[in-house]
Motif scaffolding. Structure first.
Motif, mmCIF file in Angstrom:
data_model
loop_
_atom_site.group_PDB
_atom_site.id
_atom_site.type_symbol
_atom_site.label_atom_id
_atom_site.label_comp_id
_atom_site.label_asym_id
_atom_site.label_seq_id
_atom_site.Cartn_x
_atom_site.Cartn_y
_atom_site.Cartn_z
ATOM 1 N N ARG A 116 7.086 41.796 25.621
ATOM 2 C CA ARG A 116 8.184 42.098 24.692
ATOM 3 C C ARG A 116 9.000 40.834 24.420
ATOM 4 O O ARG A 116 9.238 40.024 25.324
ATOM 5 C CB ARG A 116 9.075 43.194 25.283
ATOM 6 N N GLY A 117 9.459 40.712 23.171
ATOM 7 C CA GLY A 117 10.260 39.557 22.807
ATOM 8 C C GLY A 117 11.529 39.442 23.632
ATOM 9 O O GLY A 117 11.948 38.336 23.999
ATOM 10 N N GLU A 118 12.149 40.568 23.941
ATOM 11 C CA GLU A 118 13.385 40.530 24.730
ATOM 12 C C GLU A 118 13.138 39.940 26.110
ATOM 13 O O GLU A 118 13.987 39.205 26.652
ATOM 14 C CB GLU A 118 13.977 41.935 24.857
ATOM 15 N N LYS A 135 7.191 31.078 27.726
ATOM 16 C CA LYS A 135 6.358 30.682 26.602
ATOM 17 C C LYS A 135 4.869 30.648 26.955
ATOM 18 O O LYS A 135 4.025 30.776 26.079
ATOM 19 C CB LYS A 135 6.787 29.317 26.075
ATOM 20 N N ASP A 169 8.500 42.521 17.224
ATOM 21 C CA ASP A 169 9.212 41.582 18.090
ATOM 22 C C ASP A 169 8.514 41.425 19.439
ATOM 23 O O ASP A 169 9.123 41.525 20.505
ATOM 24 C CB ASP A 169 10.673 42.020 18.301
ATOM 25 N N ARG A 181 12.582 36.060 25.799
ATOM 26 C CA ARG A 181 13.832 35.321 25.595
ATOM 27 C C ARG A 181 14.689 35.327 26.855
ATOM 28 O O ARG A 181 15.266 34.296 27.231
ATOM 29 C CB ARG A 181 14.597 35.917 24.418
ATOM 30 N N VAL A 231 5.764 38.882 21.741
ATOM 31 C CA VAL A 231 5.513 37.445 21.892
ATOM 32 C C VAL A 231 4.164 37.235 22.574
ATOM 33 O O VAL A 231 3.856 37.888 23.580
ATOM 34 C CB VAL A 231 6.629 36.780 22.718
#
Length: 296
Positions: free
Chosen positions: A136-138, A146, A221, A141, A223
């Protein structure tokens, strides 16, 4: 006890191999696909282009489960062509170790498919659909993640979800776990490919193996963690055609060759999103692609 999915696959293989399961009229091609939207799109692109460029009638036999089922259907003559990925062909079908050079992998797959199976591997459609390890993008971040190497420190607290084929194949989970030292909070869940993203978004799992050309990744959203140790081989999309089909209908090879290099990674993601994210019919998306590229 075998799972229901495994039993159904056995029944499907048996049906594909029985003569009574697939009688076809003369001058008819059968195009197959695996069991996810990108494959149906690629099957439609092949089918519609062949309908436009040859005198042949084209039947569609899509969603034939995974790689093994499609390969057996091709060998049994129940389908004439489908789109495979070079890294999958190399490892899952030829049982060779993963290669890293796209040209070398293509040449090896092309040569060995011809020698072992009498199958013709056509030039790449233009895109590489590698495995994508997605979170998940959350979470990416919040933890500043990465790469897969960075994520390995957190996987003991995470749950993973993978498709059955990814759990079993030589370029799948076992080798990935060894390469990156991945350990999870429990055994990875084996999920139907159509349920992977829902499981991640609903926080039933924290990491999954998807396809890099999936249109929902950016839309939801999510990643992709960089494969910084270059574990995965290239997965260039290549049509595979029975050699005896080409011998009977040389125009088939000519028509399919016209598709070489025509689909970029970005174009494939766009089309996948139109189907999986916006609910458009795969046949309509394929038709528009062919029209836009003056291939109809």
């Amino acid at each position: 006890m075998r799972s229901l999915s495994a039993r159904l696959n056995i029944v499907l293989v048996a049906c594909l191999l029985l003569p009574g399961c697939s009688a076809r009229p003369r001058d008819t091609l059968v195009i197959g696909s695996k069991n996810f939207p990108e494959q149906a799109l690629l099957g439609e692109i092949l089918a519609q282009h062949l309908e436009a460029q040859t005198h042949l009638r084209v039947e569609r036999r899509f969603y034939l489960a995974g790689t093994y089922i499609c390969q057996q259907a091709l060998l049994a003559g129940r389908i004439d062509a489908y789109v495979e990925y070079t890294g999958t062909a190399l490892t899952a079908i030829l049982h060779e170790p993963p290669g890293r050079n796209p040209d070398a992998v293509f040449d090896q797959v092309k040569s060995e498919y011809q020698q072992r199976f009498g199958l013709t591997v056509m030039p790449s459609l233009g895109f590489n659909n590698t495995f994508a390890i997605v979170i998940r993008g959350e979470d990416a971040r919040r933890l500043n993640l990465k790469t897969l190497s960075q994520a390995a420190a957190y996987t003991p607290q995470w749950r993973a979800g993978f498709g059955f084929e990814f759990m079993e194949r030589p370029d799948g989970y076992p080798g990935l776990a060894r390469t990156y030292g991945l350990h999870f909070a429990g055994q990875p869940q084996i999920l139907d490919l159509g349920l992977l993203y829902r499981a991640l978004l609903d926080k039933q799992v924290d990491l999954l193996a998807a396809n890099s050309t999936d249109g929902l990744i950016a839309a939801k959203d999510l990643v992709i963690l960089e494969d910084d140790k270059h574990y995965f081989p290239p997965y260039d999309a290549v049509p595979i055609v029975r050699a005896d089909t080409i011998a009977r209908y040389p125009e088939v090879e000519t028509a399919i060759a016209e598709l070489a290099g025509k689909i970029s990674d970005a174009e494939m993601r766009k089309m996948n999103y139109e189907v999986a994210g916006q609910g458009h019919d795969a046949s309509d998306v394929a038709r528009q692609f062919l029209r836009d590229n003056k291939l109809d």
